[in-house]
Design an enzyme around this catalytic site. Structure first.
Site, PDB file in Angstrom:
ATOM      1  N   HIS A  58       8.510 -10.898  -2.469  1.00  0.00           N
ATOM      2  CA  HIS A  58       8.240 -11.585  -1.203  1.00  0.00           C
ATOM      3  C   HIS A  58       8.568 -10.663  -0.023  1.00  0.00           C
ATOM      4  O   HIS A  58       7.748 -10.463   0.880  1.00  0.00           O
ATOM      5  CB  HIS A  58       9.080 -12.860  -1.141  1.00  0.00           C
ATOM      6  CG  HIS A  58       8.982 -13.622   0.138  1.00  0.00           C
ATOM      7  ND1 HIS A  58       8.416 -14.881   0.216  1.00  0.00           N
ATOM      8  CD2 HIS A  58       9.391 -13.336   1.407  1.00  0.00           C
ATOM      9  CE1 HIS A  58       8.469 -15.316   1.464  1.00  0.00           C
ATOM     10  NE2 HIS A  58       9.072 -14.385   2.204  1.00  0.00           N
ATOM     11  N   GLU A  59       9.769 -10.095  -0.040  1.00  0.00           N
ATOM     12  CA  GLU A  59      10.176  -9.228   1.064  1.00  0.00           C
ATOM     13  C   GLU A  59       9.414  -7.908   1.056  1.00  0.00           C
ATOM     14  O   GLU A  59       9.094  -7.349   2.111  1.00  0.00           O
ATOM     15  CB  GLU A  59      11.691  -8.972   0.998  1.00  0.00           C
ATOM     16  CG  GLU A  59      12.541 -10.237   1.055  1.00  0.00           C
ATOM     17  CD  GLU A  59      12.259 -11.104   2.270  1.00  0.00           C
ATOM     18  OE1 GLU A  59      11.800 -10.570   3.300  1.00  0.00           O
ATOM     19  OE2 GLU A  59      12.472 -12.319   2.191  1.00  0.00           O
ATOM     20  N   HIS A  62       6.144  -8.340   2.846  1.00  0.00           N
ATOM     21  CA  HIS A  62       6.310  -8.232   4.300  1.00  0.00           C
ATOM     22  C   HIS A  62       6.360  -6.764   4.721  1.00  0.00           C
ATOM     23  O   HIS A  62       5.668  -6.338   5.658  1.00  0.00           O
ATOM     24  CB  HIS A  62       7.616  -8.903   4.740  1.00  0.00           C
ATOM     25  CG  HIS A  62       7.590 -10.398   4.757  1.00  0.00           C
ATOM     26  ND1 HIS A  62       6.615 -11.134   5.388  1.00  0.00           N
ATOM     27  CD2 HIS A  62       8.477 -11.304   4.238  1.00  0.00           C
ATOM     28  CE1 HIS A  62       6.877 -12.431   5.250  1.00  0.00           C
ATOM     29  NE2 HIS A  62       7.996 -12.554   4.553  1.00  0.00           N
TER      30      HIS A  62
END
Length: 266
Positions: A58-59, A62
């Protein structure tokens, strides 16, 4: 060109992440084969490991999107290594999300990457950077639920099926929570570039408390019920019923003892 500006060491996969991935793979195999003497322990380690892997991805999504949008600083910060310890504080990134999984079966949005927004031009790019993380949870949920909505459960062991269902529930809750247009969450980051300067300035002080506000609201029975009704509706659309997620959660909490209903379910 922006990718080339990062050093190779800044993009090398972290041994910490590889270790977590190895634990996930081994315990997933143990869950599938029934090798473990206590299947609940294997399920706990498999789901927890896979959940941490999804937090890292998820990170990373980003950061990778920010890199290609113009922020070449993400490499030096360690965000491209998938090291969970690089995504803000270990307590907020790992411990609290795992604790919420144990206590409530909720996928708490964990971790954060600090993007130098001044390096990025264009509102669409800012929105895409914010959306990249929860879209990873959506993709993870699609992978976890594929055997269900493809009607390919023949040969899938019961305990592994339950583990996938519970892991899918975590991904769905994480995606829904992250996409809420609440300051401090990714959903607000998607719409923020399109708001006026005055609105953004007024809302900015609320960002550190956005997640706390969401979980405070989830304590309200009516809102809690509506939230989980939405989660259940999404999971049913993906072919997962309440029995799968219930038994997955029960098996995950192995320290509470064996649930007879789940142990005899086909």
């Amino acid at each position: 060109m922006t990718t080339a500006a990062t050093r190779r060491s800044d993009r090398r996969i972290s041994p910490v992440f590889l270790g977590i991935l190895a634990v996930t793979a081994v315990t997933g195999w143990a869950t599938w084969t029934g090798f473990a003497e206590q299947p609940g322990v294997a399920v706990f380690l498999f789901v927890t490991g896979a959940w941490i892997v999804s937090l890292c991805l998820h990170e990373y999504a980003h950061a990778r999107t920010a890199l290609h949008s113009g922020d070449i600083s993400v490499g030096a910060k360690g965000y491209l290594t998938l090291n969970p310890l690089k995504y803000t504080h270990a307590l907020l990134s790992i411990v609290l999300p795992v604790l919420f999984v144990i206590l409530g079966g909720i996928g708490l949005p964990g971790g954060a990457v600090f993007i130098e927004r001044g390096r990025i031009r264009g509102r669409w790019r800012h929105s895409l950077i914010s959306a990249a993380g929860p879209l990873t949870n959506v993709l993870f949920a699609a992978v976890c639920t594929a055997p269900f909505w493809l009607d390919a459960l023949d040969g899938v062991p019961r305990d592994f099926q339950y583990a996938l269902a519970f892991l899918a529930l975590l991904q769905v809750t994480a995606a829904i929570l992250n996409f809420l247009p609440v300051p401090g969450l990714d959903g607000y980051g998607v719409i923020e570039p399109w708001l006026s300067y005055n609105i953004r300035r007024q809302v900015e002080p609320l960002a550190p408390f956005g997640l706390l506000l969401v979980f405070a609201l989830l304590w309200i029975p009516a809102l809690n019920g509506a939230f989980f009704d939405l989660v259940d509706a999404v999971l049913r659309g993906l072919g997962i019923d309440d029995v799968d997620t219930y038994c997955g959660y029960e098996l995950y909490r192995f320290w509470l003892g064996t649930n007879e209903y789940c142990s005899v379910s086909p």
